[in-house]
Scaffold this motif. Structure first.
Motif, PDB file in Angstrom:
ATOM      1  N   CYS A 126      40.325  38.478 -12.182  1.00 38.34           N
ATOM      2  CA  CYS A 126      39.611  38.996 -11.193  1.00 38.34           C
ATOM      3  C   CYS A 126      40.631  39.361  -9.914  1.00 38.34           C
ATOM      4  CB  CYS A 126      38.673  37.684 -10.599  1.00 38.34           C
ATOM      5  SG  CYS A 126      37.518  37.266 -11.695  1.00 38.34           S
ATOM      6  N   LEU A 127      40.572  40.327  -9.362  1.00 38.54           N
ATOM      7  CA  LEU A 127      41.324  40.573  -8.508  1.00 38.54           C
ATOM      8  C   LEU A 127      40.741  40.186  -7.085  1.00 38.54           C
ATOM      9  CD1 LEU A 127      43.863  42.353  -7.539  1.00 38.54           C
ATOM     10  CD2 LEU A 127      42.400  44.414  -7.278  1.00 38.54           C
ATOM     11  N   ALA A 148      25.681  40.860   2.102  1.00 37.93           N
ATOM     12  CA  ALA A 148      26.410  41.974   1.597  1.00 37.93           C
ATOM     13  C   ALA A 148      26.348  42.212   0.370  1.00 37.93           C
ATOM     14  CB  ALA A 148      27.930  41.961   2.062  1.00 37.93           C
ATOM     15  N   GLU A 149      26.269  43.548  -0.249  1.00 39.64           N
ATOM     16  CA  GLU A 149      26.085  43.672  -1.565  1.00 39.64           C
ATOM     17  C   GLU A 149      27.526  43.992  -2.208  1.00 39.64           C
ATOM     18  OE1 GLU A 149      22.974  46.224  -3.439  1.00 39.64           O
ATOM     19  OE2 GLU A 149      22.799  47.198  -1.578  1.00 39.64           O
ATOM     20  N   VAL A 150      27.686  43.440  -3.408  1.00 45.68           N
ATOM     21  CA  VAL A 150      28.840  43.298  -4.189  1.00 45.68           C
ATOM     22  C   VAL A 150      28.682  44.024  -5.548  1.00 45.68           C
ATOM     23  CG1 VAL A 150      30.398  41.814  -5.144  1.00 45.68           C
ATOM     24  CG2 VAL A 150      29.406  41.155  -3.046  1.00 45.68           C
ATOM     25  N   PHE A 151      29.665  44.760  -6.141  1.00 46.15           N
ATOM     26  CA  PHE A 151      29.571  45.568  -7.074  1.00 46.15           C
ATOM     27  C   PHE A 151      30.612  45.121  -8.242  1.00 46.15           C
ATOM     28  CE2 PHE A 151      27.677  48.056  -4.060  1.00 46.15           C
ATOM     29  CZ  PHE A 151      26.674  48.604  -4.684  1.00 46.15           C
ATOM     30  N   PRO A 152      30.386  43.977  -9.089  1.00 44.87           N
ATOM     31  CA  PRO A 152      31.483  43.651  -9.712  1.00 44.87           C
ATOM     32  C   PRO A 152      31.814  44.740 -10.929  1.00 44.87           C
ATOM     33  CG  PRO A 152      29.553  41.956  -9.967  1.00 44.87           C
ATOM     34  CD  PRO A 152      29.130  43.356  -9.225  1.00 44.87           C
ATOM     35  N   LEU A 153      32.981  45.131 -11.002  1.00 42.58           N
ATOM     36  CA  LEU A 153      33.543  46.530 -11.857  1.00 42.58           C
ATOM     37  C   LEU A 153      34.227  46.000 -12.811  1.00 42.58           C
ATOM     38  CD1 LEU A 153      32.895  49.512 -11.586  1.00 42.58           C
ATOM     39  CD2 LEU A 153      34.957  49.699 -10.485  1.00 42.58           C
ATOM     40  N   LEU A 154      33.864  46.514 -14.310  1.00 47.18           N
ATOM     41  CA  LEU A 154      34.946  46.072 -15.163  1.00 47.18           C
ATOM     42  C   LEU A 154      35.739  47.241 -15.332  1.00 47.18           C
ATOM     43  CD1 LEU A 154      32.559  44.191 -17.801  1.00 47.18           C
ATOM     44  CD2 LEU A 154      34.417  43.133 -16.398  1.00 47.18           C
ATOM     45  N   LEU A 155      36.945  46.982 -15.764  1.00 43.96           N
ATOM     46  CA  LEU A 155      38.074  48.069 -16.136  1.00 43.96           C
ATOM     47  C   LEU A 155      38.155  47.818 -17.617  1.00 43.96           C
ATOM     48  CD1 LEU A 155      40.654  48.295 -13.216  1.00 43.96           C
ATOM     49  CD2 LEU A 155      38.784  49.827 -13.597  1.00 43.96           C
ATOM     50  N   PRO A 156      37.926  49.027 -18.618  1.00 44.70           N
ATOM     51  CA  PRO A 156      38.228  48.769 -20.011  1.00 44.70           C
ATOM     52  C   PRO A 156      39.697  48.709 -20.205  1.00 44.70           C
ATOM     53  CG  PRO A 156      37.568  51.053 -19.277  1.00 44.70           C
ATOM     54  CD  PRO A 156      37.340  50.171 -18.063  1.00 44.70           C
ATOM     55  N   SER A 157      40.070  48.012 -21.217  1.00 41.72           N
ATOM     56  CA  SER A 157      41.193  47.759 -21.297  1.00 41.72           C
ATOM     57  C   SER A 157      42.261  49.005 -21.968  1.00 41.72           C
ATOM     58  CB  SER A 157      41.741  46.705 -22.467  1.00 41.72           C
ATOM     59  OG  SER A 157      41.010  47.185 -23.672  1.00 41.72           O
ATOM     60  N   GLU A 210      32.901  58.164 -14.134  1.00 40.64           N
ATOM     61  CA  GLU A 210      32.509  57.628 -15.433  1.00 40.64           C
ATOM     62  C   GLU A 210      32.524  56.234 -15.654  1.00 40.64           C
ATOM     63  OE1 GLU A 210      31.161  59.150 -18.222  1.00 40.64           O
ATOM     64  OE2 GLU A 210      30.804  60.821 -16.820  1.00 40.64           O
ATOM     65  N   LEU A 211      33.528  55.571 -14.944  1.00 41.08           N
ATOM     66  CA  LEU A 211      33.599  54.218 -15.025  1.00 41.08           C
ATOM     67  C   LEU A 211      32.641  53.288 -14.035  1.00 41.08           C
ATOM     68  CD1 LEU A 211      37.586  53.448 -15.614  1.00 41.08           C
ATOM     69  CD2 LEU A 211      35.697  53.646 -17.347  1.00 41.08           C
ATOM     70  N   TRP A 212      32.201  54.199 -12.988  1.00 41.29           N
ATOM     71  CA  TRP A 212      31.351  53.596 -12.160  1.00 41.29           C
ATOM     72  C   TRP A 212      29.892  53.516 -12.710  1.00 41.29           C
ATOM     73  CZ3 TRP A 212      31.326  50.674  -7.733  1.00 41.29           C
ATOM     74  CH2 TRP A 212      32.437  50.679  -7.175  1.00 41.29           C
ATOM     75  N   ARG A 213      29.711  54.631 -13.690  1.00 43.46           N
ATOM     76  CA  ARG A 213      28.261  54.877 -14.145  1.00 43.46           C
ATOM     77  C   ARG A 213      27.601  53.296 -14.761  1.00 43.46           C
ATOM     78  NH1 ARG A 213      28.589  58.324 -18.774  1.00 43.46           N
ATOM     79  NH2 ARG A 213      26.212  57.677 -19.123  1.00 43.46           N
TER      80      ARG A 213
END
Length: 347
Positions: A89-90, A185-194, A156-159
């Motif tokens: 997690c960042l 506040a709205e939070v958007f957990p974003l996954l980055l593919p490896s 694309e990765l935000w889709r």
């Protein structure tokens, strides 16, 4: 993944121990520790110089480390997140406001700066308030990620479809696409593919989809695709499940593999699909794939007419602005309410 986090931390650079910035520091916290291990990572990871700066900013109170905000959010991510041993997690580190910053605003905001944001806080990656020119919360999230951290993630990765597929691949079905923190506040957990492609454009670190990536079109990954595959230095372009090739590998093999085919213009290269062996084309600059044979750009005299640039040298409808939070230049298109850090192209 760890390689991605190392790139992000290197790109962000050293913490500023002389004056308050937003954020002050970024921390990569293993997912397995993102709930119960936050206090330990804050104690060991926060730059000691920041503690001294925080005390100077608010010398009227006792200032310490606080992880409550981030812990509330990570608990909402679901119990499956802490099982991801190879992912991180960042988090960001924020310092208290000084009295000058407290007194430059009025009312509720002044009280928030004085009585709420008065510690060294461990928070989500980036936070910010929506602006009238933003099309919605997602646009705000993307803008503050760029302004505060110098990071950009491709459309694309935000889709939501892509994020849902990545969650399924990692057995993270319990991870919500969006949630609200304790302050609403709205939070958007974003996954980055490896296998995300990583490029740096004008000081912004950009993450994009890998060419021929399964998660762009399929709900499940091909057999043999490891859920915790490590990211490589260059995006993997696989010719078969047994061997993965990077962009550099394919560059080196253009003559041997495709020497009998007609030449194609730079920056395009040929690549063989790992699915069916078909040849497609990869643009090294735009990080985009195409099955259509690329051709040379027509000479200027043959080019179709385009609208003239406006007085500032930008395409029609675009204006240049300077971010109040970090001083970086960004570009805004009024008709679409879209903002970006990249110089807009003429269409």
């Amino acid at each position: 993944t760890e390689p991605q986090m190392l790139k992000i931390l290197k790109h962000f650079g050293e913490s500023n121990t002389e004056e308050r910035t937003v954020p002050q520091q970024l921390l990569a916290i293993p997912c397995v520790d993102c709930v119960d291990g936050l206090a330990h990572h804050a104690a060991t990871g926060v730059n000691s110089g920041l503690r001294e700066l925080a005390k100077q900013l608010r010398d009227d109170i006792q200032v310490g480390l606080r992880v409550a905000h981030l812990k509330h959010v990570t608990k909402e991510l679901g119990e499956d997140v802490v099982k991801q041993e190879d992912y991180f997690c960042l988090a960001s580190v924020h310092l208290p406001f000084d009295w000058e910053a407290i007194e430059e605003v009025d009312g509720e905001e002044s009280l928030r700066r004085k009585d709420l944001w008065n510690q060294i806080d461990l928070c989500i990656t980036a936070t910010g308030e929506g602006q009238p020119e933003h099309s919605g919360p997602v646009e705000t999230a993307r803008v503050v990620l760029g302004e505060h951290c110098g990071l950009e993630v491709s459309d694309e990765l935000w889709r939501s479809e892509v994020q849902t597929r990545l969650r399924g691949h990692l057995n993270l079905q319990s991870l919500p696409l969006r949630l609200k923190d304790q302050m609403g506040a709205e939070v958007f957990p974003l996954l980055l593919p490896s296998d995300a492609a990583v490029t740096s454009i004008k000081g912004v670190l950009c993450f994009g989809e890998a060419p021929d990536a399964w998660y762009l079109t399929q709900d499940t990954a091909p057999a043999g695709t490891a859920p915790t595959a490590r990211a490589k230095e260059a995006p993997a372009l696989e010719s078969s499940p047994a061997k993965a090739k990077t962009v550099r590998d394919w560059e080196a093999e253009q003559e041997d593999e495709f020497g009998d085919l007609p030449p194609i213009p730079a920056p395009w290269i040929r690549v063989k699909s790992r699915k069916d062996g078909k040849v497609y084309y990869w643009n090294k600059e735009t990080q985009k794939a195409s099955f259509k044979l690329p051709t040379e750009e027509p000479p200027p005299a043959m080019a179709p007419p385009v609208e003239p640039l406006n007085s500032s040298g930008l395409p029609p409808g675009w204006t240049q602005h300077v971010s109040k939070s970090n001083g970086k230049i960004y570009y805004f298109h009024e008709a679409t309410n879209h903002s970006q850090y990249f110089y807009p192209k003429i269409k």
